[in-house]
Design a protein around this motif. Sequence first.
Motif, PDB file in Angstrom:
ATOM      1  N   VAL A 110       0.862  -1.183   0.000  1.00 19.34           N
ATOM      2  CA  VAL A 110       0.000   0.000   0.000  1.00 19.34           C
ATOM      3  C   VAL A 110       0.894   1.227   0.000  1.00 19.34           C
ATOM      4  O   VAL A 110       1.857   1.296   0.767  1.00 19.34           O
ATOM      5  CB  VAL A 110      -0.930   0.047   1.232  1.00 19.34           C
ATOM      6  CG1 VAL A 110      -1.731   1.344   1.249  1.00 19.34           C
ATOM      7  CG2 VAL A 110      -1.878  -1.127   1.244  1.00 19.34           C
ATOM      8  N   ALA A 111       0.573   2.191  -0.866  1.00 21.83           N
ATOM      9  CA  ALA A 111       1.281   3.477  -0.872  1.00 21.83           C
ATOM     10  C   ALA A 111       0.224   4.571  -0.873  1.00 21.83           C
ATOM     11  O   ALA A 111      -0.414   4.832  -1.883  1.00 21.83           O
ATOM     12  CB  ALA A 111       2.191   3.595  -2.085  1.00 21.83           C
ATOM     13  N   SER A 112       0.031   5.181   0.277  1.00 20.09           N
ATOM     14  CA  SER A 112      -1.040   6.161   0.470  1.00 20.09           C
ATOM     15  C   SER A 112      -0.490   7.467   1.011  1.00 20.09           C
ATOM     16  O   SER A 112       0.530   7.488   1.703  1.00 20.09           O
ATOM     17  CB  SER A 112      -2.075   5.594   1.458  1.00 20.09           C
ATOM     18  OG  SER A 112      -3.012   6.566   1.839  1.00 20.09           O
ATOM     19  N   GLY A 113      -1.190   8.551   0.704  1.00 19.37           N
ATOM     20  CA  GLY A 113      -0.827   9.849   1.253  1.00 19.37           C
ATOM     21  C   GLY A 113      -1.355  10.048   2.659  1.00 19.37           C
ATOM     22  O   GLY A 113      -0.952  10.987   3.350  1.00 19.37           O
ATOM     23  N   SER A 114      -2.265   9.180   3.096  1.00 25.99           N
ATOM     24  CA  SER A 114      -2.784   9.274   4.463  1.00 25.99           C
ATOM     25  C   SER A 114      -1.686   8.927   5.459  1.00 25.99           C
ATOM     26  O   SER A 114      -0.741   8.192   5.139  1.00 25.99           O
ATOM     27  CB  SER A 114      -3.971   8.322   4.656  1.00 25.99           C
ATOM     28  OG  SER A 114      -5.079   8.736   3.903  1.00 25.99           O
ATOM     29  N   VAL A 119      -3.389   4.443   7.855  1.00 30.35           N
ATOM     30  CA  VAL A 119      -3.349   3.342   6.882  1.00 30.35           C
ATOM     31  C   VAL A 119      -3.313   2.004   7.613  1.00 30.35           C
ATOM     32  O   VAL A 119      -4.085   1.089   7.304  1.00 30.35           O
ATOM     33  CB  VAL A 119      -2.128   3.473   5.949  1.00 30.35           C
ATOM     34  CG1 VAL A 119      -2.096   2.316   4.955  1.00 30.35           C
ATOM     35  CG2 VAL A 119      -2.155   4.803   5.208  1.00 30.35           C
ATOM     36  N   GLN A 120      -2.436   1.891   8.589  1.00 29.74           N
ATOM     37  CA  GLN A 120      -2.320   0.648   9.345  1.00 29.74           C
ATOM     38  C   GLN A 120      -3.606   0.345  10.106  1.00 29.74           C
ATOM     39  O   GLN A 120      -4.065  -0.805  10.144  1.00 29.74           O
ATOM     40  CB  GLN A 120      -1.145   0.729  10.309  1.00 29.74           C
ATOM     41  CG  GLN A 120       0.216   0.731   9.606  1.00 29.74           C
ATOM     42  CD  GLN A 120       1.381   0.872  10.555  1.00 29.74           C
ATOM     43  OE1 GLN A 120       1.349   1.685  11.469  1.00 29.74           O
ATOM     44  NE2 GLN A 120       2.418   0.074  10.342  1.00 29.74           N
ATOM     45  N   GLN A 121      -4.217   1.383  10.675  1.00 27.78           N
ATOM     46  CA  GLN A 121      -5.454   1.200  11.430  1.00 27.78           C
ATOM     47  C   GLN A 121      -6.566   0.666  10.531  1.00 27.78           C
ATOM     48  O   GLN A 121      -7.267  -0.296  10.891  1.00 27.78           O
ATOM     49  CB  GLN A 121      -5.882   2.530  12.049  1.00 27.78           C
ATOM     50  CG  GLN A 121      -7.201   2.452  12.819  1.00 27.78           C
ATOM     51  CD  GLN A 121      -7.667   3.813  13.301  1.00 27.78           C
ATOM     52  OE1 GLN A 121      -7.218   4.856  12.828  1.00 27.78           O
ATOM     53  NE2 GLN A 121      -8.586   3.823  14.246  1.00 27.78           N
ATOM     54  N   VAL A 134       4.265  -4.601   3.156  1.00 21.97           N
ATOM     55  CA  VAL A 134       4.844  -3.272   2.967  1.00 21.97           C
ATOM     56  C   VAL A 134       3.732  -2.228   2.966  1.00 21.97           C
ATOM     57  O   VAL A 134       2.777  -2.317   2.183  1.00 21.97           O
ATOM     58  CB  VAL A 134       5.637  -3.189   1.644  1.00 21.97           C
ATOM     59  CG1 VAL A 134       6.052  -1.747   1.351  1.00 21.97           C
ATOM     60  CG2 VAL A 134       6.857  -4.092   1.706  1.00 21.97           C
ATOM     61  N   ILE A 135       3.849  -1.265   3.865  1.00 22.80           N
ATOM     62  CA  ILE A 135       2.882  -0.160   3.955  1.00 22.80           C
ATOM     63  C   ILE A 135       3.654   1.152   3.929  1.00 22.80           C
ATOM     64  O   ILE A 135       4.527   1.389   4.774  1.00 22.80           O
ATOM     65  CB  ILE A 135       2.040  -0.243   5.238  1.00 22.80           C
ATOM     66  CG1 ILE A 135       1.152  -1.497   5.211  1.00 22.80           C
ATOM     67  CG2 ILE A 135       1.182   1.012   5.402  1.00 22.80           C
ATOM     68  CD1 ILE A 135       0.393  -1.725   6.515  1.00 22.80           C
ATOM     69  N   ILE A 136       3.335   1.978   2.952  1.00 22.57           N
ATOM     70  CA  ILE A 136       3.943   3.309   2.845  1.00 22.57           C
ATOM     71  C   ILE A 136       2.839   4.338   3.102  1.00 22.57           C
ATOM     72  O   ILE A 136       1.799   4.336   2.432  1.00 22.57           O
ATOM     73  CB  ILE A 136       4.538   3.543   1.442  1.00 22.57           C
ATOM     74  CG1 ILE A 136       5.521   2.424   1.063  1.00 22.57           C
ATOM     75  CG2 ILE A 136       5.203   4.910   1.381  1.00 22.57           C
ATOM     76  CD1 ILE A 136       6.721   2.303   1.954  1.00 22.57           C
ATOM     77  N   GLY A 137       3.061   5.193   4.083  1.00 18.04           N
ATOM     78  CA  GLY A 137       2.080   6.222   4.408  1.00 18.04           C
ATOM     79  C   GLY A 137       2.737   7.565   4.596  1.00 18.04           C
ATOM     80  O   GLY A 137       3.973   7.687   4.545  1.00 18.04           O
TER      81      GLY A 137
END
Length: 223
Positions: A110-114, A119-121, A134-137
Motif C-alpha cells: 500500500v502506498a497512500s498519502g494518508s 493506513v495501518q489502522q 509493505v505499507i507506505i504512508g
Amino acid sequence: MIHAVIFDMDGLMFETERVAFHMLQTACAKRGLQFTIDMKRQMCGADFEASAQIFANAFGAIDPAYTYDVCWSGVRKEMEKLFAEQGIPCKSGLRELLNFLCDHGIKTAVASGSARHVVQQYIEMADLAEYFPVIIGGGDFHQPKPSPESFLLAAERLEVSAPECLVLEDSGRGLEAAHCAGMHAIWVPDLDIPRQEVVEKVDAVCETLIDVIPWLKAQNSLS
C-alpha cells in the motif's frame, strides 16, 4: 510480467472518499459554507497541505477561523467512530483480488498519502494486514503524489523493479505518479475525474477491483 501490485488506499481499497465528502459537506454546512464535490475531487490524492490550501481558497475570506485542520479533525473523529461501530467499507472486489494475488505469488503493498498510522489502522480494521507486508504512508516520503516517491519506495521495499509493478489508483495525482515512476497503472474510478491526457497513459480502466484480475491473467499469461 507483473511481480507486484501497489495499492492506493482511500477511494481505491476503502469507500472512505465518499464518506469523507459527505461528512465534510455536513460539517461545512453547519457553518453556512458549501463544500462541493469539485473541491473534494481536487483533494483526491492530495496531501494535507494541498487540501488545506484548497479549503482556504474557498472559505478563508468568509470564515478564516474555520480552517481545514479544524474541520478535518472533527470529521476524522466521526469517521473513526463510524468505522469502529460499523466496520470499514471495502471496495467491491478487494478481497477477491487480494486472494488472487496471494494465490499467484504476486507481491502487494500500500502506498497512500494518508498518515501511516491511519493506513495501518484501516487495514487492521478490515482484517487485511496479512496481505500487506509493505505499507507506505504519510511521513515515509518527502514529496506527495504526483511525485513517484511513495511508489518507488514501495517497490524498493518489495525488492521489485518499477516496470514489474502495477499501480492501482482512483485519483489523477496517483496515476501521474505511477507514470512518472515507470510503472504500469490501472484506473479504478471513484470520485476523482483525471484529465484526459492522464487517462490516456494508463494500461486499463477497470470499474471494480475484481476487473483487474483478467488484465493480470493476460499480462502474466495465467489461466
